[in-house]
Scaffold this motif. Structure first.
Motif, short mmCIF file in Angstrom:
data_model
loop_
_atom_site.label_atom_id
_atom_site.label_comp_id
_atom_site.label_asym_id
_atom_site.label_seq_id
_atom_site.Cartn_x
_atom_site.Cartn_y
_atom_site.Cartn_z
N ALA B 218 31.17 115.72 67.70
CA ALA B 218 30.26 116.66 67.05
C ALA B 218 29.26 115.91 66.15
O ALA B 218 28.11 116.34 66.00
CB ALA B 218 31.04 117.69 66.23
N ILE B 219 29.70 114.81 65.55
CA ILE B 219 28.73 113.97 64.82
C ILE B 219 27.68 113.48 65.80
O ILE B 219 26.47 113.51 65.52
CB ILE B 219 29.44 112.78 64.14
N THR B 222 25.24 116.09 66.60
CA THR B 222 24.32 116.32 65.47
C THR B 222 23.24 115.25 65.43
O THR B 222 22.05 115.54 65.25
CB THR B 222 25.11 116.39 64.15
N ALA B 225 20.84 116.04 68.13
CA ALA B 225 19.92 117.13 67.74
C ALA B 225 18.81 116.59 66.84
O ALA B 225 17.64 116.95 67.00
CB ALA B 225 20.70 118.24 67.03
N GLN B 229 14.37 116.19 67.39
CA GLN B 229 13.35 116.84 66.55
C GLN B 229 11.99 116.19 66.76
O GLN B 229 11.87 114.96 66.73
CB GLN B 229 13.73 116.73 65.07
N PRO B 230 10.94 117.01 66.94
CA PRO B 230 9.59 116.45 67.04
C PRO B 230 9.14 115.93 65.68
O PRO B 230 9.70 116.31 64.65
CB PRO B 230 8.75 117.64 67.48
N ARG B 231 8.14 115.12 65.67
CA ARG B 231 7.73 114.48 64.41
C ARG B 231 7.18 115.48 63.39
O ARG B 231 7.03 115.16 62.22
CB ARG B 231 6.70 113.38 64.69
N THR B 233 8.80 117.95 62.41
CA THR B 233 9.94 118.68 61.85
C THR B 233 11.16 117.77 61.81
O THR B 233 12.11 117.94 62.56
CB THR B 233 10.23 119.94 62.72
N TRP B 234 11.12 116.81 60.91
CA TRP B 234 12.19 115.81 60.85
C TRP B 234 13.13 116.07 59.69
O TRP B 234 12.70 116.36 58.57
CB TRP B 234 11.58 114.42 60.66
N THR B 235 14.40 115.88 59.97
CA THR B 235 15.41 115.90 58.93
C THR B 235 15.64 114.48 58.43
O THR B 235 15.86 113.57 59.23
CB THR B 235 16.74 116.47 59.50
N TRP B 236 15.57 114.31 57.12
CA TRP B 236 15.99 113.02 56.56
C TRP B 236 17.50 113.04 56.32
O TRP B 236 18.20 112.11 56.70
CB TRP B 236 15.28 112.72 55.22
N GLU B 237 18.01 114.09 55.73
CA GLU B 237 19.42 114.06 55.33
C GLU B 237 20.14 115.36 55.65
O GLU B 237 19.58 116.45 55.48
CB GLU B 237 19.52 113.80 53.82
N LEU B 238 21.37 115.23 56.07
CA LEU B 238 22.25 116.39 56.17
C LEU B 238 23.67 115.95 55.90
O LEU B 238 23.97 114.76 55.84
CB LEU B 238 22.13 117.07 57.55
N ASP B 239 24.52 116.94 55.67
CA ASP B 239 25.94 116.68 55.46
C ASP B 239 26.72 117.30 56.60
O ASP B 239 26.25 118.23 57.26
CB ASP B 239 26.40 117.26 54.11
N VAL B 240 27.90 116.79 56.87
CA VAL B 240 28.85 117.46 57.77
C VAL B 240 30.24 117.41 57.15
O VAL B 240 30.62 116.41 56.54
CB VAL B 240 28.91 116.84 59.19
#
Lengths: 247, 247, 247, 247
Positions: B218-219, B222, B225, B229-231, B233-240
């Motif tokens: 699942a990591i 993630t 995913a 992401q297209p440029r 709409t980028w995620t820098w950080e998330l938690d799991v």
């Protein structure tokens, strides 16, 4: 306790914040100043002694465990039976601001080592003395304070050799606060957000409103206020910045 | 672009998260696995190749600049003209959990160096390739991902050799995201909060509810995913974390 | 489970993010769209139905408990026995950007109420259904997602009627994640940092590089990726921003 | 400036922190105490006046704009031409700790309104006076201080009616610090992490080590230290907690 029967150590004593902290803490304690070179502390030591305080300086490399331990041994000889009431780590990180791809491994390590490795070594040498002081009749809880930076909470382009070390230092201070608080040692981390007003920055911020630089004496007063907090009411972290600072 | 005409590198490939990431990214890319010892990647390389993918492993010490550069050179030889679509740093920090006063300088440095020095070296070797890939017709923006930990945002007693390195790594990834985002490289930091379900942790959390460990696959999903992401709409950080985790 | 035998509700459906989320979730679920005015959802409902999906719209005022409860009752009538697989709160705060001393009490309350009071009411209506769905054979863990903003982590001058509500919303989502995670409901908070590309913002950022606005469809893909996470590996919070965004 | 020729207002004066702050600031200023009921401030007003200070109390409901404005008008009448050197908002949030699904809309709003709506109204009434005082010859920069809580940075289960208001208050103070700092008003937010030692909590933490509760007088000293900071060196935020607190 008679005046100056306890000791405050300040590591990182140049003509700015470190000197101001040493002078402030000299109002109650005998102060020990650490810097790599005597040039950095001689003037301050002289000023404190001439003003009726007690100060002594030692050359030490905070990244060298033996060098730091040696200072603590010499201090114990020079001031036998005096508790260590405060140990303040005010060593600025050495780093170069540059594009990431131009940074060397050595440059990256240097930033880290000056910020956090020295803090580790200093804290490890100081803590046995501070824990012991927590059981002595000193006027305020023994304090282990660290000067940090905005770069401790915000990563920025071109500061990749500086900011990781400041983040790491912040983490270290939190670990220490949690481990040694119950033992009676007050650990704090002061985030400096802005330019400190020192001889080195005299030409910076030309044209900015009056008061745009942080006053080293006011940092020292803030550390002094934290040092006076009773153990029921301790601050781990605070920030300081000039009134006009954008953030 | 034909299948597997771009490359994904994964550093830190044991039988858990690294292997899962490699397998996931092998669905679209040729994957290159880095680990200190071939034991760590051989099984995964074999599984990917047998399943019709393309995988190759290299022994490398991520803390040794020459060793990492050598891998990138070998990869360039083995897969000429293939852009690097993803470089993922999944190396866990090596550290010992112990009281601060029992920690050695070497132990403290080790925690830092395995967490963030290796990341610095890996990123510096990977970025020229990723920047170049940003101008190639690859299916998703080139990605530079780092696996972090809760210790990246919270200092704890006895973790003074681990947490500062993770704080530092988080800072580094933020610097990199800000510096290289405009150049088209997607930099992310994934905070793992909980125990990852690997052979090493098989005996941990006995008696806890089913599903109390983080699933490596699942990591990997993630990360996949984020990679898609297209440029815009980028995620820098998330938690799991697992559904039952206290935080 | 047959196609579209579960329901996704999306509150706050204008022509941007809400519509994109509804369309994405319509690939697996029957979708229910909530907006204050039918104008906001009619086009999207029509598009989903014409594309072979199932969509229905309801007018509701999320700040009015009775209005929101009424929607859930109507949904239960219209789709009996269908579990609620996802409830997504995407309502933007209504606020006016102005100097603090020109802000009215009503203006201040309005910002708060549109951001967080509506979220409270929506969550309270949705959670019994989501908890119940957690025991149903739905393909992914039931999800309760909230769209936030950079103003959720950073206060700014002149945004005193907007940012406090976003901070409050972030807190609420963390409380909910901790309380309802163990019950099987996945609660997430997505921080949008930048301008979303919608008809309303068509004229914004003129002259900026291509791709300077966040793509609503990519936000929807990111929510979809979170929705697919198994309960072992849940994200509470992530950020999204364009590659050129300064932060 | 002659003694007590400037005013400090303290809103939220019960027998704990508010009373301690009022007494501390009475050493230099005439103090004005606000509370919903005279019972809350009468004893403190009497004590200050008997000790040679100047204190006056007003009944006010901080959530009622007219009520707060009325106090400021009365203060202007009673102490004409005296600058307002400090305004301190120490009103605790009223809330009920309960499962989310048992919380009412009214209960949720109440928590919010007592924490942040009152702060908004108080700040708006105080700021014109503080901005004006920034141009007067008062001994320290005029200060607008707010007492917060750990719940301002951490959401928790069952605290959904308390924590969002505290997050919102923190955001408000940051907006105000950024907007009014350049105008010479010092805005701070003090995070209280732990149980404050008041008559109400006398029976709490039985069996805990001595000193496990935060001392209201020490909070007052900390606010006083912040109030003394020159405008070059202002703290926006700090935390306080007992030495044995887990965090």
């Amino acid at each position: 306790m008679a005046a100056r029967q306890a000791i405050a150590l300040v590591a990182g004593v140049g003509p700015g914040t470190g000197a101001a902290i040493a002078k402030k803490f000299a109002s109650l304690y005998s102060v020990v100043l650490l810097a790599r070179s005597p040039n950095s502390y001689e003037t301050t030591v002289k000023e404190i002694n001439e003003a009726g305080g007690t100060a002594v300086g030692f050359s030490a490399d905070v990244q060298d465990e033996a060098s730091v331990k040696n200072v603590f041994e010499q201090v114990a000889k020079e001031f036998p039976d005096r508790p260590v009431a405060a140990a303040i780590y005010n060593v600025g990180g050495v780093f170069s601001r540059k594009p990431f791809l131009e940074q060397s491994v050595e440059g990256f390590k240097l930033g880290y080592e000056t910020s956090v490795l020295g803090a580790f070594i200093f804290a490890q040498a100081a803590l046995p003395h501070l824990l012991s002081a927590a059981k002595s009749p000193i006027p305020h809880p023994p304090s282990l304070f660290f000067t940090g930076a905005t770069a401790a909470i915000k990563g920025s382009p071109y500061l990749q050799s500086f900011s990781p070390g400041k983040f790491a230092l912040r983490s270290l201070t939190q670990s220490l606060a949690k481990e040694f608080g119950p033992g009676g040692v007050h650990v704090s981390h002061l985030i400096v957000d802005g330019v400190i007003d020192t001889p080195k920055t005299a030409e910076w911020l030309k044209g900015a409103p009056e008061g745009s630089k942080i006053d080293p004496a006011a940092i020292a007063e803030t550390y002094w206020a934290l040092h006076q907090q009773p153990r029921t009411t301790w601050t781990w972290e605070l920030d300081v910045r000039p009134y006009v600072e954008k953030w």
